[in-house]
Design an enzyme around this catalytic site. Structure first.
Site, mmCIF file in Angstrom:
data_model
loop_
_atom_site.group_PDB
_atom_site.id
_atom_site.type_symbol
_atom_site.label_atom_id
_atom_site.label_comp_id
_atom_site.label_asym_id
_atom_site.label_seq_id
_atom_site.Cartn_x
_atom_site.Cartn_y
_atom_site.Cartn_z
ATOM 1 N N ASP A 438 60.483 -20.999 81.564
ATOM 2 C CA ASP A 438 59.771 -20.734 82.812
ATOM 3 C C ASP A 438 58.272 -20.937 82.590
ATOM 4 O O ASP A 438 57.736 -20.529 81.557
ATOM 5 C CB ASP A 438 60.043 -19.302 83.287
ATOM 6 N N HIS A 440 55.732 -20.244 85.101
ATOM 7 C CA HIS A 440 54.900 -19.594 86.113
ATOM 8 C C HIS A 440 54.346 -18.280 85.583
ATOM 9 O O HIS A 440 55.093 -17.454 85.071
ATOM 10 C CB HIS A 440 55.711 -19.348 87.381
ATOM 11 N N SER A 491 65.717 -17.660 84.624
ATOM 12 C CA SER A 491 64.957 -16.694 83.830
ATOM 13 C C SER A 491 65.640 -15.340 83.795
ATOM 14 O O SER A 491 65.436 -14.552 82.860
ATOM 15 C CB SER A 491 63.541 -16.537 84.399
#
Length: 904
Positions: A438, A440, A491
């Site tokens: 991930d 972000h 995630s």
């Protein structure tokens, strides 16, 4: 066996719970989905375009509404039918239905019609005793039978309550009826004791505000579990047109009303100035009027108002604070986010204190404690806190070389003396990481800043961090808490894996879970059972301080016990749930597809087939397409843009943030900090009449697999699939499908520069702006596709606001989002476009896109195509889907876990 105690809080719910606890800040109900308040919404409802009307509700949710108010009071409508139709459709849209509904009507028949349609626990707005006790009881019984909380207006047979005694007496009378005769729980009752205009020149009106404030106190004292609401802007009606005076009145009124116990309200005023920053004379005059302290207060305020011009106020630098002591100056700089003098003031403090560390532990932490208290009490907002953190970091950077030198001097002294020195443990360390796969991290960065402001030592490992690195670092650094973040659905599985590893390796520190894709329910059901030392879901940055404080204090055992009890109940409820929703078999759902008259459709051919690339696209051309709403949400400022700039609670800070963002954006464009790159493509396509889209390419056919809604819909409402919007092969029509990837790259060196300058504020600002630029680039490319490259909407003339409201023809759904929730189809999209070659964008193992400021999706041109959410799906569809994709069922279930109606 110990019995869990459920505390008597107001608990509301859509698909997700909303619990109003004692420490919950003042709650603003979002703007209404209201036929009397929105011309667009009213038009869509009158034209029977309910599916399109859902976009109004969806936009409110996306803009941060915590409760959705729905009103169908229109003389030209069948209000009951309209309410039921709209709410039934809304319940099938998980992205909207996740928040509680407020059913709002002056006609109880419409309220009752709405109550039959909503899930979870809603609010009825409102009931009163204006038609007498019998009717009030009848309506209350109906509301309670549906499990709804109620807003009760202070209104009885003799009219609205306009004095303290009437407000309290009517509320108390209603309370006794509701609790003793109807059986309502006190926490499910919300009183609106009526706010009326003051300073009208009529003497009887002078005490209205005092009566409301005192009524709050008395109602809360006599009925402590109830909540209080009201409409604030009514109070300043006499000064309409004079915004500076109204702003000050609202600020002063809310200061006293919230302190007295007011919980929620819709504040339709201009900017609300910070109470402590109101011009002293104006503040005193407002207090004299609101608190009715002076018989001449109204005349004095009216006279003062004549001297106030409602124009843009020039910011005049007030340097009086520079005359204070160094401690006072540091505190002022921290609270107000002023970096201009921090180096000199820090050096002055260093010279004054015996040790540089004492400057941090003394005046700097004292200032940050004030910041923490103001943030916790809702008097400061996230952008201000991040600015305070910037000041703190710059000050600490001045002191760090001296602190390190002192450590080195002590080490050498011990070495010379042959003794052993040990350093104190210092602040508790908190490790934060975005999990493997991930990319972000804006939310994580904000949490780190907020926790850092509260005295914790933050170790941020960044993005795409594997479990072994997280746990190795946690052991080496002896951290007190581990926090995991993630945005994409894969995630969630990685977080479960980290929890299992923590258990296997014998960790005893608690685990925090956060990020857009996470939820309290998933944490309770999937993550918490894997690790027994404490797993807590943290909704946002403002909650993180309270949670960490509880975990690192003597409250930890009781806090974790309560969390475990709550999560166990959630887990049990999930395991035992009997869905009230009805689902169709996959075969039935396929038969109820979108009915399109293909014989009347003439597909428009794109100007080319294959791909077209865009390299280093002009940023200046992209900027006008920015949707600012999500930018403010990233900073935890919730409201619709541009109205948020005038919001009574957050408007002042939202405006400052907006001005800072525009200044940085201008620099980004002028100096070309970032580079916009994109690729689009079009190919002949047809559907198989079911759920597969066949794309014709020079290298052979590519099969794109769609998922179909399976929830049972209202009559004449289809179970949609994206494949429904592509012409079936049997029609013989030459239809097409498009795809795109749009990215904004080059952010990293600028982020490093801001980090080196200890400037979290501009670092987070840049990340948020890059995300907005990528979305704006996507909007621009889609417009060019509609008007030029595909050209199927050549007559379109839409404003940016209309584009944001998605009023264009066609759609651009993205893999991983509600209409196509399977991330694995993204691989086919990237292969069709050769996206990595043309844009530099890569896919992680969890199919997140890097750079993080990237958007991808499909283009559909059919005029009846629309956005929708697949919702939950049953196993028969998943098995068919796995077979079509040629993937093992277990792997498909892993990727689709968030939308499975069954447990795996």
């Amino acid at each position: 066996m110990e019995v869990a105690t459920i505390k008597p809080f107001l608990r509301l719910a859509g698909l997700e719970p909303l619990v109003l606890r004692p420490l919950t800040n003042f709650v603003n109900v979002g703007e209404r989905t209201n036929v009397t308040g929105s011309k667009k919404f009213a038009r869509l409802i009158r034209d029977n375009k309910y599916e399109e009307a859902l976009s109004v509700a969806r936009q409110q949710v996306e803009n941060g509404a915590q409760i959705l108010d729905v009103n169908m009071d229109d003389a030209l409508l069948d209000g009951e039918k309209a309410m039921q139709t709209f709410l039934n459709l809304l319940q099938a849209e998980p992205d909207i239905a996740r928040i509680p509904i407020m059913i709002d009507s002056s006609k109880f028949s419409i309220i009752e019609a709405g109550l039959k349609c909503v899930q979870g626990k809603c609010i009825v707005n409102s009931i009163s005793m204006k038609e007498g006790e019998e009717k009030f009881i009848e309506q209350a019984i109906i509301c309670r039978s549906y499990g709804a909380a109620v807003i009760v207006m202070a209104f009885d047979e003799s009219g609205q309550a306009d004095t303290l005694r009437k407000k309290v007496d009517i509320s108390e009378r209603a309370y006794k009826i509701l609790t003793e005769r109807v059986g309502y729980d006190p926490q499910d009752i919300i009183f609106d004791p009526n706010i009326f205009a003051i300073a009208t020149g009529i003497e009887e009106h002078n005490n209205y505000a005092v009566d409301f404030i005192e009524a709050i106190k008395e109602i809360k004292q006599k009925m402590p579990l109830t909540r209080i609401s009201g409409g604030v802007s009514n109070m300043s009606f006499s000064f309409r047109g004079n915004e500076p005076v109204r702003e000050a009145m609202h600020s002063v009124f809310l200061y006293y009303a919230i302190k007295a116990g007011m919980d929620m309200g819709i504040v339709n005023a201009g900017q609300l100035v910070v109470y402590d920053e109101i011009e002293p004379q104006l503040k005193q005059l407002c207090e004299d009027v609101i608190l009715n302290r002076n018989p001449e207060a109204t005349d004095k305020l009216l006279a003062f108002a004549e001297t106030v011009k409602a124009k843009d106020k020039e910011e005049v630098k007030n340097e009086a604070w520079r005359e204070g002591s160094v401690e006072e100056r540091l505190k002022h700089a921290l609270v107000n986010g002023i970096t201009e003098y921090i180096d000199a003031d820090t050096e002055e403090a260093r010279q004054k204190y015996p040790k540089p560390l004492e400057v941090i532990e003394g005046p700097l932490m004292a200032g940050m404690n004030v910041v923490g208290d103001l943030f916790g009490s809702g008097k400061m907002f996230l952008p201000q806190v991040v600015k305070s953190a910037r000041v703190m970091k710059k000050s600490v950077a001045v002191l760090t070389p001296y602190i390190e030198q002192e450590k080195e001097d002590r080490r050498l002294a011990h070495l010379a003396a042959g003794t052993v020195g040990t350093e104190a443990a210092g602040a508790a360390k908190i490790l934060l990481a975005t999990v493997k796969g991930d990319v972000h991290d804006i939310g994580k960065n904000i949490v780190g800043v907020v926790l850092g402001c509260n005295g914790y030592d933050i170790i941020d490992l960044g993005v795409m961090v594997p479990a072994d690195k997280i746990l190795e670092t946690a052991k080496r650094e002896k951290v007190a808490v581990i926090g995991l973040s993630g945005l994409i659905t894969p995630s969630l599985d990685e977080m479960v894996h980290v929890a299992r590893e923590m258990k296997r390796q014998g960790f005893e520190v608690p685990l925090l879970i956060g990020g857009a894709t996470t939820s309290r329910m998933h944490t309770a059901v999937k993550i918490a059972p894997e690790f027994s030392q404490g797993v807590v879901h943290v909704l946002d940055a403002s909650r993180s301080v309270t949670v960490v404080g509880s975990l690192l204090s003597e409250q930890k055992p009781e806090f974790l016990h309560n969390v475990r009890t709550e999560y166990q109940k959630l887990k049990d409820d999930f395991a035992n749930k009997k869905s009230a929703k009805q689902y169709l078999s996959f075969g039935q759902a396929q038969k109820n597809k979108v009915k399109i008259d293909w014989s009347a459709f003439r597909p428009v051919a794109p100007k080319f087939t294959g791909t077209k690339t865009f390299d280093d696209y002009d940023l200046g051309e992209i900027v006008p397409f920015i949707d600012w709403g999500p930018f403010f949400i990233a900073w935890e400022l919730h409201g619709k843009f541009p109205q948020i700039l005038q919001d009574a609670v957050v408007g002042v800070e939202a405006t400052k943030l907006y001005n800072d963002a525009k200044a940085l954006l201008a620099q980004i464009v002028r100096e070309k900090w970032l580079k916009a790159r994109g690729v689009i493509g079009f190919w002949p396509a047809s559907s198989d009449g079911k759920d597969t889209i066949i794309v014709k390419t020079p290298g052979g056919d590519v099969h794109l697999e769609s998922l179909r809604q399976q929830i049972k819909k209202a009559a004449n409402q289809p179970n949609m699939s994206l494949s429904d919007f592509i012409a079936p092969a049997e029609t013989g029509l030459h239809d097409h499908l498009g795809a795109f990837v749009a990215t904004v790259e080059g952010i990293e060196p600028h982020l490093k520069r801001f980090e080196a300058a200890h400037d979290d504020y501009n670092k987070i600002m840049l990340q948020a702006l890059a995300d907005r630029m990528a979305e704006a680039f996507t909007e621009l490319l889609h417009k060019k596709v509609r008007l030029e490259y595909w050209g199927y909407a050549g007559e379109e003339h839409l404003s940016n606001e209309e584009l944001i409201r998605e009023e264009y023809l066609g759609i651009r759904p993205a893999p991983g989002y509600p209409a196509c929730p399977d991330h694995t189809e993204k691989r086919k999209l990237f292969n069709l476009l050769d996206a990595s070659k043309h844009t530099g964008v890569t896919l992680t193992e969890s199919l997140a896109m890097y750079p993080a400021s990237t958007v991808s999706g499909w283009y559909f041109a059919h005029p009846e195509s629309k956005y929708f959410g697949v919702g939950k799906i049953e196993k028969d569809q998943v098995e068919d889907y796995a077979a079509r994709k040629g993937m093992p069922l277990e792997e498909v279930e892993k990727w689709l876990r968030p939308v499975l109606e069954y447990d795996v």
